[in-house]
Design an enzyme around this catalytic site. Structure first.
Site, PDB file in Angstrom:
ATOM      1  N   SER A 169      38.738  42.987  38.901  1.00 18.52           N
ATOM      2  CA  SER A 169      38.817  41.609  39.360  1.00 18.52           C
ATOM      3  C   SER A 169      37.535  40.852  38.992  1.00 18.52           C
ATOM      4  O   SER A 169      37.216  40.713  37.819  1.00 18.52           O
ATOM      5  CB  SER A 169      39.107  41.579  40.865  1.00 18.52           C
ATOM      6  OG  SER A 169      39.505  40.307  41.294  1.00 18.52           O
ATOM      7  N   ASP A 265      50.643  39.869  39.499  1.00 24.65           N
ATOM      8  CA  ASP A 265      49.264  39.485  39.766  1.00 24.65           C
ATOM      9  C   ASP A 265      49.048  38.073  39.238  1.00 24.65           C
ATOM     10  O   ASP A 265      49.419  37.762  38.095  1.00 24.65           O
ATOM     11  CB  ASP A 265      48.326  40.477  39.060  1.00 24.65           C
ATOM     12  CG  ASP A 265      46.844  40.213  39.303  1.00 24.65           C
ATOM     13  OD1 ASP A 265      46.505  39.284  40.060  1.00 24.65           O
ATOM     14  OD2 ASP A 265      46.028  40.953  38.723  1.00 24.65           O
ATOM     15  N   HIS A 295      47.905  42.864  42.170  1.00 29.30           N
ATOM     16  CA  HIS A 295      46.460  42.925  42.025  1.00 29.30           C
ATOM     17  C   HIS A 295      45.906  43.967  43.003  1.00 29.30           C
ATOM     18  O   HIS A 295      46.432  44.149  44.092  1.00 29.30           O
ATOM     19  CB  HIS A 295      45.863  41.550  42.351  1.00 29.30           C
ATOM     20  CG  HIS A 295      44.422  41.413  42.050  1.00 29.30           C
ATOM     21  ND1 HIS A 295      43.938  41.191  40.777  1.00 29.30           N
ATOM     22  CD2 HIS A 295      43.331  41.455  42.859  1.00 29.30           C
ATOM     23  CE1 HIS A 295      42.622  41.108  40.807  1.00 29.30           C
ATOM     24  NE2 HIS A 295      42.226  41.257  42.067  1.00 29.30           N
TER      25      HIS A 295
END
Length: 324
Positions: A169, A265, A295
């Site tokens: 991320s 995601d 995610h």
């Protein structure tokens, strides 16, 4: 040319698999206060996915918290060193959390996994977080830690010729930005950038997967938008290539990349776009796609088999880069 080098998981028509839907549902709270009222300090101390994370503890690792001196300031790091004879490759890791949340502890198990299975030293970096420290402070911390590893590899029984960066991320965002910074470095050459569902563009937060998966899939567009505003609160444009690597100038000298991309995601499309930009620029890319998962699915590997699969796949990529 195919977009994805490998694809995993069952097709649920673009939706979450049942196990992932159950996990995501546990975080859907319609009565929750607005995101901007969140207690950031409390959120940093809490590992919200701990119950879903893989349960691992390896006795063959030496783990040490220490402080390094880099460019005139101190940076906290956690070192995970395999037992045995070195020198070992080095993986410099940046945890996720939208530049704002998470910690060394929230990603401890993943770092243990990589150190054990890739037989490398993992240097997990406690970089400065927004909003107290907006761009470029966190990025500078991570970059300085990478340079420190090149310069002090022998001190930690590491091999300066085999150093990679990795993160998930926002950590993937920092890894991509550092890789761009170093693509023309006169002395130091990275072995790999491992980008796990990375934030690649903080400037364009509408359209495609950002609309389709904007809420109800664990990580929301609202959270991304808010934390991006915190990270850029120092006055820099979100289009800056070190904030949004998709806007960077890529050359074929950029270090090879391995992408882990989740289907469900908000960041899916921009990660795909960045992988294609690199490939079209002559950079070696491995792009792996995991269906039916959201995610942060790697942090759900205790419940999701594809999380374990991604951990194994990324470990194999590290071992290839390190020539193990």
């Amino acid at each position: 040319m195919a977009i994805f080098d490998k694809e995993f998981g069952q097709d649920f028509d673009g939706e979450l698999c049942p196990k992932a839907a159950h996990i995501a549902g546990a975080f859907n709270n319609p009565s929750a206060p607005p995101i901007e009222q969140m207690d950031i300090g409390a959120a940093r101390r809490e590992h919200v996915l701990e119950a879903y994370d893989i349960d691992i503890a390896y006795a063959d690792l030496d783990i040490e918290n220490r402080t390094i001196q880099a460019t005139g300031h101190e940076i906290g790091v956690r070192l995970y060193t395999p037992k045995g004879r070195g020198p070992f490759p080095i993986l410099v890791f940046a945890h996720g959390g939208c530049w704002t949340f998470c910690s060394l502890d929230s990603h401890d198990r993943l770092c243990r996994y990589y150190a054990h299975h890739a037989k490398c030293i993992v240097v997990s970096v406690d970089y400065a977080l927004a909003p107290e420290h907006p761009y470029p402070e966190g990025l500078n911390d991570f970059h300085d830690a990478v340079i420190w590893c090149f310069e002090h590899a022998a001190e930690i029984n590491g091999d300066a010729s085999r150093i990679a960066v990795a993160g998930d991320s926002a950590g993937g965002n920092l890894s991509a930005a550092v890789a761009q910074r170093m693509q023309n470095h006169p002395q130091f050459r990275l072995s790999l950038q491992l980008l796990i569902y990375p934030i690649c563009d903080a400037s364009q937060l509408q359209g495609g997967s950002l609309d389709r998966y904007q809420s109800g899939y664990f990580f929301t567009r609202e959270v991304l938008t808010w934390t991006a505003s915190l990270y850029t609160s120092g006055g820099h444009s979100a289009t800056h290539p070190e904030i949004s690597p998709l806007h960077g100038s890529i050359t074929s000298r950029l270090v090879p990349a391995m992408f882990i991309i989740a289907e469900c995601d908000v960041l899916r499309d921009q990660a795909v776009a960045y992988s294609q930009l690199l490939r079209n620029s002559g950079v070696k890319v491995d792009c792996y796609y995991y269906r039916g998962v959201p995610h942060a699915f790697v942090a759900m590997a205790g419940k999701l088999d594809l999380g374990k699969q991604a951990m194994m796949d990324s470990t194999d990529s590290l071992k290839r880069a390190f020539v193990i």
